[in-house]
Design an enzyme around this catalytic site. Sequence first.
Site, mmCIF file in Angstrom:
data_model
loop_
_atom_site.group_PDB
_atom_site.id
_atom_site.type_symbol
_atom_site.label_atom_id
_atom_site.label_comp_id
_atom_site.label_asym_id
_atom_site.label_seq_id
_atom_site.Cartn_x
_atom_site.Cartn_y
_atom_site.Cartn_z
ATOM 1 N N GLY A 1 4.893 55.511 57.089
ATOM 2 C CA GLY A 1 5.220 54.242 56.467
ATOM 3 C C GLY A 1 6.401 54.346 55.525
ATOM 4 C CG ASP B 1 -0.092 57.602 52.357
ATOM 5 O OD1 ASP B 1 -1.176 57.090 52.703
ATOM 6 O OD2 ASP B 1 0.897 57.658 53.110
ATOM 7 N N GLY C 1 9.031 56.725 55.969
ATOM 8 C CA GLY C 1 10.222 57.283 56.587
ATOM 9 C C GLY C 1 9.910 58.123 57.806
ATOM 10 C CB THR C 2 11.845 59.201 60.554
ATOM 11 O OG1 THR C 2 11.566 57.838 60.878
ATOM 12 C CG2 THR C 2 11.715 60.051 61.806
ATOM 13 C CB VAL C 3 9.270 64.141 58.869
ATOM 14 C CG1 VAL C 3 9.489 65.600 58.483
ATOM 15 C CG2 VAL C 3 8.625 63.390 57.713
ATOM 16 C CG LEU D 1 9.281 67.897 62.549
ATOM 17 C CD1 LEU D 1 9.266 68.614 61.212
ATOM 18 C CD2 LEU D 1 8.844 68.839 63.658
ATOM 19 N N GLY D 2 7.704 63.502 63.035
ATOM 20 C CA GLY D 2 6.710 62.447 62.877
ATOM 21 C C GLY D 2 7.290 61.259 62.141
#
Length: 728
Positions: free
Chosen positions: A417, A531, A419-421, A413-414
């Site tokens: 900085g 963030d 991690g990855t979803v 999904l994206g």
Amino acid sequence: MELPRVPLILLAAWALAAAAADVPAARSPGCATTCGDIAVPYPFGLDPQCAINAEFRVNCTTVGGATKLFHGTLEVIRFSVPEGKAWLKTFISRQCYDQATATVFYNNAWMNIGNLPYVLSADENKVIVLGCRSMAYMLSDTYIIGCLSTCDEPLRNGSCSRTVGCCQADLPRGVRYYEGFFNSFYNTTAIWRQTPCNYVTVMEMAAFNFSTTYLTTRVFYDADDSRTPVVMEWGITRETCQQAKINRTAPYACVSDHSDCVDGDAGYRCRCSDGFRGNPYIQDGCKDIDECLDNVTYPCAGICENTLGNFTCSCPRGRDMVNGVCVKNRRSTWMAPVVGASVGLVALVIGITCAYLVRERRKLHRVKQRYFRQHGGLLLFEEMKSQQGVAFKIFSEEELQQATNMFEAQQVLGHGGHGTVYRGVLKSGVVVAVKRCTTIDEQQKKEFGREMLILSQINHKNIVKLLGCCLEVEVPMLVYEFIPNGTLFDLIRGDHTRHISLNTRLRIAYESAEALAYLHSCASPPILHGDVKSTNILLDGDYTARVSDFGASILAPNDKSQFVTVVQGTCGYLDPEYMQTYELTDKSDVYSFGVVLLELLTRKKAFNLEGPEQDKSLSMVFICAMKENKLEDILDDQIKNDENMEYLEEIAELARQCLEMSGVNRPSIKEVADKLDRLRKVMQHPWAHEDPEELDRLLGEPSVVNSAGTTGNFSMTNKAAMGLESGR
């Protein structure tokens, strides 16, 4: 009826032209394939007709009597077609004390590969900071990553540790630009005799070995013309394999038989299939490997026969293969003992294999248990038992692998900085978002379980719900509810012909501020997001704002101070005071939210790398526009009209207060939410449009106290909003 001959010839020519359009032009005959000692493999080339496209053209030149290869302005060390990587040289940023002038001077180096087919390899490079009093960071096109290096312990070679003059930070994925900076507070004036300089660079970890001479001399900077090796990953285009195969505007590059397409951070690239080697970008470039010629890599004690993509190993007639060795086949009185021994041997091998598999499974189970304990899993279990009704689940790694189809690229999904979803579907059919974090430090490991339980108890309609986590892996994974309509960034930066009303923007801003106010004031203990940005504000089915991604969050410290040794955040949103003090506060979130307000007002990016220097930061552009009374010049045309102008000025003034350089002068996020709510209500109330002066006269001149302790009158719109709220 016979067709005329000319049309047939034309049809054949058209067919040939159409076929040729789908195949990239191969390297022309006579193209140079080396530059000095460096091989230049296709798709790279030294001339336009020798490269697959203009982005892959490199230059061979003589510098100081030596032949060197350059790609743009970057010197190339070597290329690897099978790995899809290139080794280049990048410059070092330094901060040194000048004894002659008694001042500290800087050389801030940068790298911009935006027009080249590369990204920095996140797996093989690190941000390296050297110095005994050095706080340095890397500004990329998306993130700011840095760390603090001190000399609190005796120096020793080979050990990169932040207390012995060296620290390192992980790179986010997909970085194409970076620039090194130092914090001026950490100068070298007091220790210049022992350690004259501080340094920061991005560097290949395999090529770095810490030496104390890097601190006591200037050899780190002076060696190799003040440059360090860095690993790049390259792709033919920035498309995925699936997109490249159906794209007819650019030819598909994997033209060789027995070649495969590989997705990467830089786009798609090609490789030869297993059992083949060569160049997949050239027709018939992938050649079969003759395994029989390499008895070390492909051992065979019998007769080796090469096959396409593989090989077979057999014994001569009268001999059998036993344990990889050809032995004489004795079909006599010895057959029974041999057969019996063979069966026994097979049984023994099977037994040993089973024992090994059981041992490995137990070993894996012990590793998972160790990770589980490290991340505070036992404490989390105990807390969950003591707090009945906590809607939080601890997932196994296997459950999340099944939910995301082994974390395949199509489920992403994206990237961020932290991690990855991935999109995932649990066995129950519930759609979730699974976040695989990249790194976690030792302090976070100890507190992780407790912090997860605190985050799981957050229950607010404008905050994405944390459903559970997985603790049996080296870096924990988080499971959130799935929000279907993308991010606020997608909404405001997407199709600009799509109208987004001021009411909608104001509602989203208010809902987001309410969520942050809940974290700051109502959560126990309070939580600092860390963030805040438009990509971390999701939109659900009816476009209600949902604040997400607590990857940078911390629990608010009891002593009102939080000194950090690793600084990271997103360019354009990062609180400048945080960069100076390394103290993350609730006012840091307020600053970042002020930038989100600007995005809603202007539909511009918070940080525009491609713009002029003075226009890169949206907050700086906004501050200048306010000072010069040119607010209208930067507002989005869709909401800029006479009817809205008074409200836009109110929102802009609120954003300006959020962007104050000193945190003490900024309002609290609760004050921001209340102001947005009042503006929203007064916009919807007919009195605000019918007779605002009469409403102003009736409501009087209320004043408010800001977070700095000073008082100030609200404008007409503010007073009307306060009156409406108290009288409803």
